[in-house]
Write a protein that holds these residues in place. Structure first.
Motif, PDB file in Angstrom:
ATOM      1  N   LYS A 154      -2.217   6.707   7.088  1.00  0.00           N
ATOM      2  CA  LYS A 154      -3.613   6.867   6.661  1.00  0.00           C
ATOM      3  C   LYS A 154      -4.515   7.248   7.808  1.00  0.00           C
ATOM      4  O   LYS A 154      -5.659   7.645   7.601  1.00  0.00           O
ATOM      5  CB  LYS A 154      -4.127   5.547   6.069  1.00  0.00           C
ATOM      6  N   TYR A 217      -2.726  -2.090  -2.581  1.00  0.00           N
ATOM      7  CA  TYR A 217      -4.066  -1.994  -2.017  1.00  0.00           C
ATOM      8  C   TYR A 217      -4.191  -0.825  -1.052  1.00  0.00           C
ATOM      9  O   TYR A 217      -5.270  -0.366  -0.745  1.00  0.00           O
ATOM     10  CB  TYR A 217      -4.419  -3.280  -1.270  1.00  0.00           C
ATOM     11  N   LEU A 218      -3.043  -0.422  -0.521  1.00  0.00           N
ATOM     12  CA  LEU A 218      -3.058   0.561   0.550  1.00  0.00           C
ATOM     13  C   LEU A 218      -3.188   1.983   0.027  1.00  0.00           C
ATOM     14  O   LEU A 218      -3.773   2.845   0.658  1.00  0.00           O
ATOM     15  CB  LEU A 218      -1.744   0.423   1.314  1.00  0.00           C
ATOM     16  N   TRP A 219      -2.657   2.241  -1.136  1.00  0.00           N
ATOM     17  CA  TRP A 219      -2.418   3.632  -1.501  1.00  0.00           C
ATOM     18  C   TRP A 219      -3.653   4.355  -2.004  1.00  0.00           C
ATOM     19  O   TRP A 219      -3.741   5.562  -1.899  1.00  0.00           O
ATOM     20  CB  TRP A 219      -1.281   3.684  -2.528  1.00  0.00           C
ATOM     21  N   ARG A 220      -4.632   3.616  -2.561  1.00  0.00           N
ATOM     22  CA  ARG A 220      -5.824   4.299  -3.068  1.00  0.00           C
ATOM     23  C   ARG A 220      -6.604   4.880  -1.903  1.00  0.00           C
ATOM     24  O   ARG A 220      -6.965   4.149  -0.983  1.00  0.00           O
ATOM     25  CB  ARG A 220      -6.733   3.301  -3.784  1.00  0.00           C
ATOM     26  N   SER A 221      -6.844   6.159  -1.882  1.00  0.00           N
ATOM     27  CA  SER A 221      -7.711   6.671  -0.819  1.00  0.00           C
ATOM     28  C   SER A 221      -8.182   8.082  -1.167  1.00  0.00           C
ATOM     29  O   SER A 221      -7.534   8.796  -1.882  1.00  0.00           O
ATOM     30  CB  SER A 221      -6.999   6.698   0.519  1.00  0.00           C
TER      31      SER A 221
ATOM     32  N   LEU B  64      -9.625  -7.936   0.072  1.00  0.00           N
ATOM     33  CA  LEU B  64      -8.775  -7.140  -0.815  1.00  0.00           C
ATOM     34  C   LEU B  64      -9.015  -7.514  -2.274  1.00  0.00           C
ATOM     35  O   LEU B  64      -8.869  -6.693  -3.166  1.00  0.00           O
ATOM     36  CB  LEU B  64      -7.309  -7.347  -0.460  1.00  0.00           C
ATOM     37  N   LEU B 131      -9.394   4.992  12.179  1.00  0.00           N
ATOM     38  CA  LEU B 131      -9.774   5.344  10.809  1.00  0.00           C
ATOM     39  C   LEU B 131     -11.279   5.613  10.781  1.00  0.00           C
ATOM     40  O   LEU B 131     -12.041   4.916  11.445  1.00  0.00           O
ATOM     41  CB  LEU B 131      -9.431   4.203   9.853  1.00  0.00           C
ATOM     42  N   ASP B 133     -13.428   6.554   7.732  1.00  0.00           N
ATOM     43  CA  ASP B 133     -14.159   6.078   6.570  1.00  0.00           C
ATOM     44  C   ASP B 133     -14.256   4.552   6.588  1.00  0.00           C
ATOM     45  O   ASP B 133     -13.244   3.865   6.676  1.00  0.00           O
ATOM     46  CB  ASP B 133     -13.416   6.559   5.315  1.00  0.00           C
ATOM     47  N   GLN B 136     -12.136   2.698   3.996  1.00  0.00           N
ATOM     48  CA  GLN B 136     -10.715   2.788   4.284  1.00  0.00           C
ATOM     49  C   GLN B 136     -10.367   1.896   5.469  1.00  0.00           C
ATOM     50  O   GLN B 136      -9.356   1.196   5.457  1.00  0.00           O
ATOM     51  CB  GLN B 136     -10.394   4.250   4.616  1.00  0.00           C
ATOM     52  N   ARG B 139     -10.177  -1.642   4.264  1.00  0.00           N
ATOM     53  CA  ARG B 139      -9.049  -1.974   3.388  1.00  0.00           C
ATOM     54  C   ARG B 139      -7.728  -1.960   4.147  1.00  0.00           C
ATOM     55  O   ARG B 139      -6.942  -2.904   4.072  1.00  0.00           O
ATOM     56  CB  ARG B 139      -8.992  -1.006   2.214  1.00  0.00           C
ATOM     57  N   ILE B 140      -7.521  -0.878   4.930  1.00  0.00           N
ATOM     58  CA  ILE B 140      -6.253  -0.784   5.652  1.00  0.00           C
ATOM     59  C   ILE B 140      -6.196  -1.828   6.759  1.00  0.00           C
ATOM     60  O   ILE B 140      -5.152  -2.430   7.012  1.00  0.00           O
ATOM     61  CB  ILE B 140      -6.063   0.640   6.188  1.00  0.00           C
ATOM     62  N   VAL B 143      -5.106  -5.017   5.156  1.00  0.00           N
ATOM     63  CA  VAL B 143      -3.668  -5.012   4.857  1.00  0.00           C
ATOM     64  C   VAL B 143      -2.862  -5.297   6.128  1.00  0.00           C
ATOM     65  O   VAL B 143      -1.974  -6.145   6.152  1.00  0.00           O
ATOM     66  CB  VAL B 143      -3.250  -3.661   4.241  1.00  0.00           C
TER      67      VAL B 143
END
Lengths: 221, 219
Positions: A154, A217-221, B64, B131, B133, B136, B139-140, B143
């Motif tokens: 990502k 949770y990770l894949w939405r982007s 999350l 990163l 955004d 993003q 969120r990442i 995770v």
């Protein structure tokens, strides 16, 4: 869900079989690294110190694993992702990728071991334990690295990030694995390695469970 | 004033720990001697780090579950303070090791494990930095935070116990485990753990407020 996973694994294997450059690339990578080590140490067979032999093997496997697994998410095109996410359940995507990578790593590990033993000699006394350990380790590496590559893909400069994120997380696995394989080399009883094996399996289970839970949770982007 | 009662307690506890920890009587243990006082400064750093990182993970999970930017800020800042505690823990430990093990770094399993642990969390900030955004990033980051914490636990709590460590209480070294931890040590040790942990929470809350003001000013 299971059929989707099966379909994804099948698709990965088919793609691999058709253009064959990935598997061949990693194979060549493995072989040339082993050969470089052989030439740099300038040894005849069985002259390497057992500790060095052991550590060197695992470092080669580790780097091969990072290279092999990194491509599972990083080298996919953006459009391809969109397609996956349109068609499949995220859980199926991660399970499929992880399963495929485990398969690939087990194969690479075995081939790597074969080449390594041929070139650098075989000081291992208990080969069964060594191979069992190799199988668990390959699966552990692919579990952790698949998730890491999903995270790294990502970001910008994901190749560097892959190493930065992956190596510290891999270390507990690597330490356990090196210890078990040292036991196997010394031909110790299996019961001496049970503690390490249980921990290794536990780490694998945690990594697997976390990828399963966190990937959606990770894949939405 | 009433709202900040815990800050007053923090200051009092730490004043007591610093003065009492340096001046009060400690039991004589072989090898350790006076350096046993590191127990009030070095060990609480690890307690503090684990607690800060645990709070950080809790907020990462919360983020999350319901993408609220506030949870992300809390998670990041607690991880930040956790790293500060970790660095201080390593530095105080090295200083102590210089006097007891006669070496700044002797490759002890716990030393190595904590260094790796810090690497894992520094990678967290590298990841966030790369990163762009903000959504993003949050969120990442969350995770990876959860993933990193899960890797940290076996590293700090299981692996060092499988090998002999030079640390007090391991491998036959005199130490302050359940049997040796003397009442004279306890009387300062428990307040020290509470005081330093509260200081960490305080630091994190200040940082969170700064971040909030920053975002308001940017808008």
């Amino acid at each position: 869900m299971l059929s989707q996973v099966y379909y994804l694994i099948k698709k990965e294997v088919t793609i691999e079989w058709r253009n064959r450059y990935a598997v061949n690339g990693i194979l060549l990578y493995l072989i040339s690294t082993i050969f470089i080590c052989y030439l740099s140490f300038n040894v005849r067979a069985n002259q390497l110190d057992p500790v060095t032999w052991n550590v060197l093997f695992w470092i080669i496997i580790l780097f091969a694993a990072v290279n092999a697994v990194a491509k599972s998410f990083i080298q996919e095109k953006q459009g391809q992702f969109l397609y996956y996410y349109w068609v499949h359940d995220p859980v199926a995507v991660i399970v499929g990728k992880t399963a495929y990578n485990s398969l690939l790593m087990v194969l690479m590990g075995l081939i790597g071991l074969l080449g390594y033993v041929l070139v650098l000699g075989n000081p291992v006394k208990d080969m069964t334990l060594f191979v069992v350990n190799l199988l668990i380790a390959s699966i552990g590496l692919s579990f952790t690295l698949t998730m890491t590559s999903a995270i790294a893909s990502k970001a910008r400069n994901s190749q560097t990030l892959m190493a930065v994120l992956g190596f510290p997380i891999i270390l507990p696995i690597l330490l356990m694995v090196i210890k078990i394989s040292k036991n196997a080399m010394d031909g110790l009883e299996w019961s001496d390695s049970y503690d390490e094996m249980v921990i290794l399996l536990a780490i694998n289970a945690i990594a697997g469970a976390l990828s399963y839970l966190l990937f959606p949770y990770l894949w939405r982007s | 004033m009433l709202r900040n009662w815990w800050k007053v307690i923090t200051v009092l506890l730490l004043l007591y720990v610093v003065t009492g920890g340096l001046l009060m009587d400690v039991p004589r243990l072989n090898i350790l001697n006076e350096t046993v006082r590191a127990l009030y400064f070095h060990v609480p750093m690890w307690f503090g780090m684990i607690i800060m990182l645990a709070i950080s993970v809790v907020y990462a999970v919360k983020y999350l579950r319901g993408s609220n930017a506030h949870f992300d800020t809390v998670s990041v800042e607690f991880a930040n303070v956790g790293i500060v505690f970790g660095v201080l823990g390593i530095l105080t430990g090295m200083l102590w090791a210089q006097f007891t093990w006669d070496d700044w770094w002797s490759g002890d399993p716990k030393q190595n494990a904590s260094a790796i642990g810090l690497l894992i969390y520094l990678a967290y900030f590298v990841l966030r930095g790369s990163l762009e955004d903000p959504m993003q990033k949050a969120r990442i980051g969350a995770v990876y935070n959860i993933f990193a914490f899960a890797a940290l636990i076996p590293l700090l709590f299981i692996l060092p116990r499988m090998t002999d460590s030079l640390h007090p209480g391991n491998g036959g070294n005199p130490g302050f485990n359940a049997y040796d931890l003397d009442n004279r040590l306890r009387i300062t040790f428990y307040p020290a753990v509470m005081g330093w942990t509260l200081l960490g929470v305080w630091m994190a809350t200040v940082r969170i407020r700064i971040r909030k003001i920053d975002t308001i000013l940017e808008l």
